[in-house]
Design a protein around this motif. Structure first.
Motif, PDB file in Angstrom:
ATOM      1  N   ALA A 189       9.862  -0.479   4.984  1.00 43.14           N
ATOM      2  CA  ALA A 189       9.123  -0.607   3.602  1.00 43.14           C
ATOM      3  C   ALA A 189      10.141  -0.299   2.398  1.00 43.14           C
ATOM      4  O   ALA A 189       9.826  -0.677   1.331  1.00 43.14           O
ATOM      5  CB  ALA A 189       7.791   0.427   3.705  1.00 43.14           C
ATOM      6  N   GLU A 190      10.883   1.018   2.587  1.00 47.48           N
ATOM      7  CA  GLU A 190      11.448   1.448   1.371  1.00 47.48           C
ATOM      8  C   GLU A 190      12.520   0.379   1.188  1.00 47.48           C
ATOM      9  O   GLU A 190      12.846   0.130   0.012  1.00 47.48           O
ATOM     10  CB  GLU A 190      12.106   2.775   1.867  1.00 47.48           C
ATOM     11  N   GLY A 218       1.281   3.119  12.179  1.00 44.94           N
ATOM     12  CA  GLY A 218       1.471   3.121  10.633  1.00 44.94           C
ATOM     13  C   GLY A 218       1.460   1.623  10.196  1.00 44.94           C
ATOM     14  O   GLY A 218       1.250   0.754  11.102  1.00 44.94           O
ATOM     15  N   GLU A 273       3.793  -0.913   7.531  1.00 47.23           N
ATOM     16  CA  GLU A 273       4.763  -1.085   6.713  1.00 47.23           C
ATOM     17  C   GLU A 273       4.270  -1.769   5.289  1.00 47.23           C
ATOM     18  O   GLU A 273       4.633  -1.626   4.249  1.00 47.23           O
ATOM     19  CB  GLU A 273       6.021  -2.149   7.120  1.00 47.23           C
ATOM     20  N   GLN A 300       1.022  -1.454   4.236  1.00 44.89           N
ATOM     21  CA  GLN A 300       0.589  -0.354   3.372  1.00 44.89           C
ATOM     22  C   GLN A 300       1.412   0.452   2.740  1.00 44.89           C
ATOM     23  O   GLN A 300       1.205   0.545   1.420  1.00 44.89           O
ATOM     24  CB  GLN A 300      -0.378   0.371   4.395  1.00 44.89           C
ATOM     25  N   HIS A 301       2.573   0.768   3.142  1.00 44.66           N
ATOM     26  CA  HIS A 301       3.513   1.651   2.714  1.00 44.66           C
ATOM     27  C   HIS A 301       4.119   0.694   1.381  1.00 44.66           C
ATOM     28  O   HIS A 301       4.311   1.444   0.221  1.00 44.66           O
ATOM     29  CB  HIS A 301       4.688   1.960   3.446  1.00 44.66           C
ATOM     30  N   THR A 332       1.492   0.873  -1.355  1.00 43.82           N
ATOM     31  CA  THR A 332       1.413   2.026  -2.216  1.00 43.82           C
ATOM     32  C   THR A 332       2.513   2.736  -2.846  1.00 43.82           C
ATOM     33  O   THR A 332       2.412   3.584  -3.796  1.00 43.82           O
ATOM     34  CB  THR A 332       0.812   3.100  -1.166  1.00 43.82           C
ATOM     35  N   HIS A 333       3.709   2.163  -2.502  1.00 44.78           N
ATOM     36  CA  HIS A 333       4.926   2.472  -3.220  1.00 44.78           C
ATOM     37  C   HIS A 333       5.618   1.612  -4.198  1.00 44.78           C
ATOM     38  O   HIS A 333       6.676   1.801  -4.732  1.00 44.78           O
ATOM     39  CB  HIS A 333       6.046   2.750  -2.048  1.00 44.78           C
TER      40      HIS A 333
END
Length: 147
Positions: free
Chosen positions: A98-99, A129, A131, A133-134, A137-138
């Motif tokens: 995700a990052e 988890g 990815e 969703q991450h 949100t980010h």
């Protein structure tokens, strides 16, 4: 409206549907496309959930993953070009999927991220988890999630 769209893909069936939609959206808006895949590193420690392999075997496995990622991106590029969309392909090697997606979108000055939701539910979603969703949100950019 959109000038540069990042499509994150892992080559899965659901991801290929998101790629098709992203390419169609790029063609509709006359936008450029950045096709991205993130290749994880092979887990090397027992606690990372890996079986213990020799370093040469790990290098071979990681090379196979990288080749598969390049094939996935080549297919995206072919499809985009046939739709008249200018495309750049990017492969990132990282365990932080995700990052890496958010960072690539910023680096390439994208104004939209398109990706698939793998639709995990219940305990699997809690344990594994998401990815997607991450990224949702980010990211400071709009994210189009397709299912």
């Amino acid at each position: 409206m959109f000038q540069r769209i990042l499509i994150a893909t892992d080559g899965s069936t659901l991801s290929r549907k998101a790629v098709a939609s992203g390419i169609a959206l790029a063609a509709q808006h006359g936008a450029d496309l950045v096709a991205l895949t993130v290749v994880p590193r092979y887990p090397k420690a027992y606690f990372d959930g890996a079986m213990v392999f020799a370093p040469d075997d790990i290098a071979r496995i990681e090379k196979q993953w990288a080749v598969a990622a390049e094939e996935t991106l080549a297919a995206v590029a072919t499809r985009a070009k046939s739709s008249g969309v200018k495309v750049k392909t990017v492969t990132v090697s990282s365990d932080l999927v995700a990052e890496s997606i958010v960072a690539a979108a910023k680096k390439h000055k994208c104004d939209l991220i398109v990706m698939a939701s793998h639709g995990r539910k219940g305990i699997k979603r809690l344990l594994l988890g998401s990815e997607t969703q991450h990224v949702l949100t980010h990211s400071t950019l709009p994210v189009l999630v397709l299912r």
